[in-house]
Design an enzyme around this catalytic site. Structure first.
Site: not given
Length: 156
Positions: A7, A67, A139
């Site tokens: 992340d 992502e 996170d």
């Protein structure tokens, strides 16, 4: 199969590693890499690169996942995210680790069952999917969700 979920963020990058054995997923490790907001950007990016490269060296994951990048309303925020992602992806490339990318909605749908899930819902599902695991922050939780989604979504 060990999967490293990432992340990325310039201020605090989350990472999480899961072991996928068939449909079984188990926790291996997770953490966060924080950078000093007062340091020059180049130093912060160097720190992110080295820290993620060290994680890869310590745990030897088979693959990584992150992502897909999204565009913020604030162009400066988008630029910082892109720079952090670049440093992190460079660490993966340096370690010859392939990286898959998943849309945020796909990650949420894979972990929670709906692409519109809130962060709190994702974190609650992590407690169900990885019972008893101490997650090192929001996170790191997001990174674990990316790794779990990658295990579920597989690769072509």
């Amino acid at each position: 199969m060990l999967i490293l979920g990432l992340d990325p963020s310039l201020s605090c990058t989350g990472w999480g590693i899961v072991r996928a054995e068939g449909s079984r997923i188990s926790h291996v490790a997770n953490g966060q890499v924080k950078t000093d907001a007062k340091a020059p950007v180049a130093e912060r990016l160097h720190h992110l690169h080295d820290a993620i490269f060290a994680v890869i060296g310590q745990y030897a994951p088979d693959r990584a996942a992150a992502e897909e990048i999204f565009v913020n309303k604030n162009p400066q925020s988008t630029l910082k995210l892109a720079q952090a992602r670049g440093a992190i992806l460079a660490a993966c490339g340096r370690a010859s680790l392939s990286v898959s990318e998943h849309a945020a909605r796909a990650v949420k749908k894979s972990v929670v069952g709906t692409g519109g899930a809130e962060k709190a819902q994702v974190q609650a599902m992590l407690k169900v999917l990885l019972p008893g695991v101490k997650v090192e922050g929001a996170d790191a939780a997001d990174a674990l969700a990316v790794a779990i989604a990658d295990a579920h979504l597989g690769r072509g």
